[in-house]
Design an enzyme around this catalytic site. Structure first.
Site, PDB file in Angstrom:
ATOM      1  N   ASP A 194     -12.551  11.344   3.424  1.00  0.00           N
ATOM      2  CA  ASP A 194     -11.588  11.923   2.483  1.00  0.00           C
ATOM      3  C   ASP A 194     -11.166  13.298   3.009  1.00  0.00           C
ATOM      4  O   ASP A 194     -11.972  14.217   3.049  1.00  0.00           O
ATOM      5  CB  ASP A 194     -12.261  12.036   1.112  1.00  0.00           C
ATOM      6  CG  ASP A 194     -11.427  12.813   0.111  1.00  0.00           C
ATOM      7  OD1 ASP A 194     -10.204  12.956   0.336  1.00  0.00           O
ATOM      8  OD2 ASP A 194     -11.997  13.268  -0.898  1.00  0.00           O
ATOM      9  N   ASN A 236      -8.381  15.029   1.755  1.00  0.00           N
ATOM     10  CA  ASN A 236      -7.686  15.886   0.772  1.00  0.00           C
ATOM     11  C   ASN A 236      -8.510  16.159  -0.485  1.00  0.00           C
ATOM     12  O   ASN A 236      -7.998  16.680  -1.468  1.00  0.00           O
ATOM     13  CB  ASN A 236      -6.309  15.297   0.415  1.00  0.00           C
ATOM     14  CG  ASN A 236      -6.433  13.989  -0.346  1.00  0.00           C
ATOM     15  OD1 ASN A 236      -7.543  13.503  -0.579  1.00  0.00           O
ATOM     16  ND2 ASN A 236      -5.309  13.411  -0.744  1.00  0.00           N
ATOM     17  N   ASP A 260      -9.908  14.309  -2.854  1.00  0.00           N
ATOM     18  CA  ASP A 260      -9.750  13.624  -4.148  1.00  0.00           C
ATOM     19  C   ASP A 260     -10.829  12.558  -4.374  1.00  0.00           C
ATOM     20  O   ASP A 260     -10.753  11.785  -5.339  1.00  0.00           O
ATOM     21  CB  ASP A 260      -8.346  13.011  -4.271  1.00  0.00           C
ATOM     22  CG  ASP A 260      -8.095  11.935  -3.220  1.00  0.00           C
ATOM     23  OD1 ASP A 260      -8.984  11.698  -2.373  1.00  0.00           O
ATOM     24  OD2 ASP A 260      -7.007  11.323  -3.234  1.00  0.00           O
ATOM     25  N   ASP A 271      -8.763   8.613   3.215  1.00  0.00           N
ATOM     26  CA  ASP A 271      -7.319   8.575   3.503  1.00  0.00           C
ATOM     27  C   ASP A 271      -7.076   8.500   5.010  1.00  0.00           C
ATOM     28  O   ASP A 271      -8.022   8.576   5.810  1.00  0.00           O
ATOM     29  CB  ASP A 271      -6.613   9.796   2.892  1.00  0.00           C
ATOM     30  CG  ASP A 271      -7.423  11.073   3.063  1.00  0.00           C
ATOM     31  OD1 ASP A 271      -7.869  11.300   4.206  1.00  0.00           O
ATOM     32  OD2 ASP A 271      -7.643  11.813   2.086  1.00  0.00           O
ATOM     33  N   ASP A 312      -4.877 -11.884   5.877  1.00  0.00           N
ATOM     34  CA  ASP A 312      -5.676 -12.215   4.702  1.00  0.00           C
ATOM     35  C   ASP A 312      -5.473 -13.686   4.304  1.00  0.00           C
ATOM     36  O   ASP A 312      -4.337 -14.178   4.305  1.00  0.00           O
ATOM     37  CB  ASP A 312      -5.208 -11.292   3.566  1.00  0.00           C
ATOM     38  CG  ASP A 312      -6.155 -11.263   2.394  1.00  0.00           C
ATOM     39  OD1 ASP A 312      -7.302 -10.832   2.569  1.00  0.00           O
ATOM     40  OD2 ASP A 312      -5.731 -11.663   1.288  1.00  0.00           O
ATOM     41  N   GLU A 351      -8.225 -14.515   8.507  1.00  0.00           N
ATOM     42  CA  GLU A 351      -9.331 -14.832   7.592  1.00  0.00           C
ATOM     43  C   GLU A 351      -9.090 -16.234   7.059  1.00  0.00           C
ATOM     44  O   GLU A 351      -8.088 -16.477   6.391  1.00  0.00           O
ATOM     45  CB  GLU A 351      -9.378 -13.830   6.440  1.00  0.00           C
ATOM     46  CG  GLU A 351     -10.540 -14.101   5.501  1.00  0.00           C
ATOM     47  CD  GLU A 351     -10.350 -13.507   4.106  1.00  0.00           C
ATOM     48  OE1 GLU A 351     -11.359 -13.260   3.439  1.00  0.00           O
ATOM     49  OE2 GLU A 351      -9.196 -13.324   3.673  1.00  0.00           O
TER      50      GLU A 351
HETATM   51  C1  GLC Z   1      -9.471 -11.618   1.044  1.00  0.00           C
HETATM   52  C2  GLC Z   1      -9.964 -10.200   1.117  1.00  0.00           C
HETATM   53  C3  GLC Z   1     -10.577  -9.837  -0.207  1.00  0.00           C
HETATM   54  C4  GLC Z   1      -9.503  -9.960  -1.264  1.00  0.00           C
HETATM   55  C5  GLC Z   1      -8.884 -11.347  -1.257  1.00  0.00           C
HETATM   56  C6  GLC Z   1      -7.638 -11.404  -2.074  1.00  0.00           C
HETATM   57  O1  GLC Z   1     -10.498 -12.524   0.894  1.00  0.00           O
HETATM   58  O2  GLC Z   1     -10.877 -10.058   2.171  1.00  0.00           O
HETATM   59  O3  GLC Z   1     -11.118  -8.545  -0.192  1.00  0.00           O
HETATM   60  O4  GLC Z   1     -10.044  -9.686  -2.530  1.00  0.00           O
HETATM   61  O5  GLC Z   1      -8.527 -11.744   0.034  1.00  0.00           O
HETATM   62  O6  GLC Z   1      -6.590 -10.744  -1.420  1.00  0.00           O
END
Ligand code: GLC
Length: 553
Positions: free
Chosen positions: A22, A24, A26, A30, A201, A261
């Site tokens: 971090d 800044n 908060d 970042d 993703d 993924e």
């Molecule tokens: C993937 C991400 C996870 C997220 C999900 C929905 O599995 O790794 O963190 O919650 O997709 O986008």
């Protein structure tokens, strides 16, 4: 090494931006914080960083609900901050991989705001809208991975929209060509800026059954998601054509990479490499579910090697932002370094005497040696290099929506807590009074500053393993072959034209005698920094000890 290819021969380090640094004050990490810590990553020797999403987001799923694919959330900084981070990373020879979330947006994304406005809106078909059945029930029986039905009624038009995750994450309709074109433009936007690749993703969900047929029931799970076979809402064959188009875009730039993924068994993951024309890498999550057992690790390693199509390159992962950290999963064998007393705060303790092994237990060391000597790109998760554990998060501080929609015990917060940079109360992560998630407890000396002072630390083991992997083509490019070994021991050979690396990892809690064959030892690395130097390939390994030998042929 003229043919060095960063995503194949190098090591990727995942950063969860909220928790790295971090800058800044908060309480949330970042981009400027990440930039300030690039020297740690360069010192460690990683080749690339993957940033979990840092795009504008209402943070219903902490950035995996994207409200604008082509900007940076003010919490993390600005596009100018991103450009600075990218340039400074590149100066250090570190590539930058972004997290692209193509299956769904946030319900606040401008596209969805338009789409939900009326049935005849130009972007209506960019999402999946259906009427309820005549009896008022859901359009089909699909369920959300985050609990409950996958359909949400919307008052404005009286229809329901599909969401594979939270209702704040409506699924995009990849059967609409305009949407596909808009998503391609998103990739080009970042590629033109100099981004080196994308972690994609849940790519196995972007195409679904066009007729939206019901999934067959498969009762037996505590959660709605597990109570059906996902025949129709994921892994649709049409995904492969989409992937080929994405690959063609990335291939029109130099040395860019796509890693996906894919929440499916390894046999299916292997199909996402296509014929060398889909993903460069499909995440191999086999180790995430592997017990502490040499034979099981061997099985998983060989399985992925066997399943991949010719020419495809494997990868390995021990931890990420969705699963408990491996240092916690594997705990520690009896009699090894005990964690601090309950309530102990990260790194408050003085460093141990010289030679004392700080950070991580013997299992974290052995796991690191395995991950960094296999054939396949290793993905590291921030903090694993210092042995960070899951941090118990009190119920009143839970952030992850899964804690709310499913069960507090399923919260992913414990593996997302702030990076521990030093032994001060806030671990050098923030100057704010309260970081977004608690810093500790962590075992004593689980911080970067303390471990950098100690050549016997887990951090130095990671650094030494990364250097060994980089400097030896047997390790970064060589072939893989399992070797016979006594029970509880995993041994394998990595071979290139010029040299052989042999690795022995004793997963058992007993000493084992091991023979790693013949050859002259030119280099060696032990998990235990005080282990005797090996003078021959006949060795005795203590419980949970490992060694890499580089031999000339
Ligand atoms: C993937 C991400 C996870 C997220 C999900 C929905 O599995 O790794 O963190 O919650 O997709 O986008």
């Amino acid at each position: 090494m003229s043919d060095w290819l960063w995503w194949r021969d190098g090591v990727v380090y995942q950063i969860y931006p909220r928790s790295f640094q971090d800058a800044n004050g908060d309480g949330v990490g970042d981009l400027e914080g990440i930039r300030q810590r690039l020297d740690h990553l360069a010192w460690l020797g990683v080749d690339a960083i993957w940033l979990s999403p840092c795009f504008p987001s209402p943070m219903a799923d902490f950035g995996y609900d994207v409200a604008d694919y082509c900007d940076i959330d003010p919490l993390f900084g600005t596009l100018a901050d991103f450009d600075r981070l990218l340039a400074d990373a590149h100066t250090r020879n570190i590539k930058v991989v972004l997290d692209w979330v193509p299956n769904h947006t946030s319900d606040r994304h401008g596209w969805f705001v338009e789409s939900r406005a009326s049935r005849d809106n130009a972007k209506r078909d960019w999402y999946v809208w259906r009427d309820a059945k005549p009896d008022g029930s859901m359009p089909n029986n699909w369920t959300s991975m985050f609990g409950g039905p996958a359909w949400e009624p919307d008052d404005t038009t009286g229809q329901l929209y599909l969401h594979s995750f939270l209702k704040e994450q409506p699924d995009l309709n990849w059967r609409n060509p305009e949407l596909v074109e808009a998503m391609h433009d998103v990739l080009r936007f970042w590629l033109d800026r100099g981004v080196d690749g994308f972690r994609i993703d849940v790519i196995h969900r972007i195409a679904k059954d066009a007729a939206l047929r019901d999934n067959p029931p498969a009762p037996g799970s505590l959660y709605t998601w597990g109570n059906q076979r996902h025949d129709h809402d994921e892994n649709h064959p049409d995904i492969h054509a989409e992937l080929r188009a994405l690959r063609a875009i990335t291939d029109s730039y130099r040395e860019r990479m796509l890693v996906g993924e894919i929440g499916l068994p390894p046999k299916e993951v292997a199909t996402y490499y296509g014929d060398g024309d889909e993903l460069h890498l499909g995440f191999n999550f086999a180790f995430l579910h592997c017990p502490w057992d040499a034979a099981r690790f061997r099985t998983e390693i060989e399985r992925f090697e066997r399943l991949l199509p010719p020419g495809a390159w494997p990868d390995f992962v021990l931890s990420n932002h969705d699963v408990p950290r491996h240092a916690s999963r594997y705990g520690q064998p009896a009699g090894r370094e005990a964690p601090g007393p309950p309530g102990h705060q990260t790194g408050r303790e003085a460093p141990g005497p010289p030679g004392h092994q700080t950070g991580g237990d013997a299992r974290a060391r052995l796991a690191a040696m395995m991950l960094l000597t296999l054939r396949g790109t290793p993905f590291l998760y921030y903090g694993e290099e210092i042995g960070m554990r899951n941090v118990p998060v009190p119920e009143d501080r839970l952030q992850d929506p899964l804690a709310r929609t499913l069960h507090p015990s399923l919260s992913r917060d414990p593996e997302r807590t702030p990076m521990c940079w030093n032994a001060t109360p806030n671990a050098g992560f923030t100057t704010a009074a309260t970081p977004w998630l608690p810093i500790g407890p962590q075992p004593p000396r689980t911080d970067v500053a303390t471990q950098r002072e100690d050549r016997a630390s887990l951090l130095w083991l990671y650094k030494n393993l990364l250097a060994l992997r980089r400097n030896h083509d047997s390790l970064h490019r060589g072939s893989y072959r399992s070797l016979d070994a006594p029970e509880g021991v995993l041994t394998y050979e990595r071979r290139s034209n010029s040299e052989i690396a042999r690795v022995a990892l004793n997963f058992s809690d007993q000493p084992r005698n091991i023979s790693l064959g013949s050859g002259r030892i030119t280099h060696q690395l032990h998990t235990n920094a005080s282990a005797a130097v090996a003078t021959s390939a006949d060795l005795r390994l203590g419980p949970c000890e490992g060694v890499v030998l580089i031999l000339t042929t």
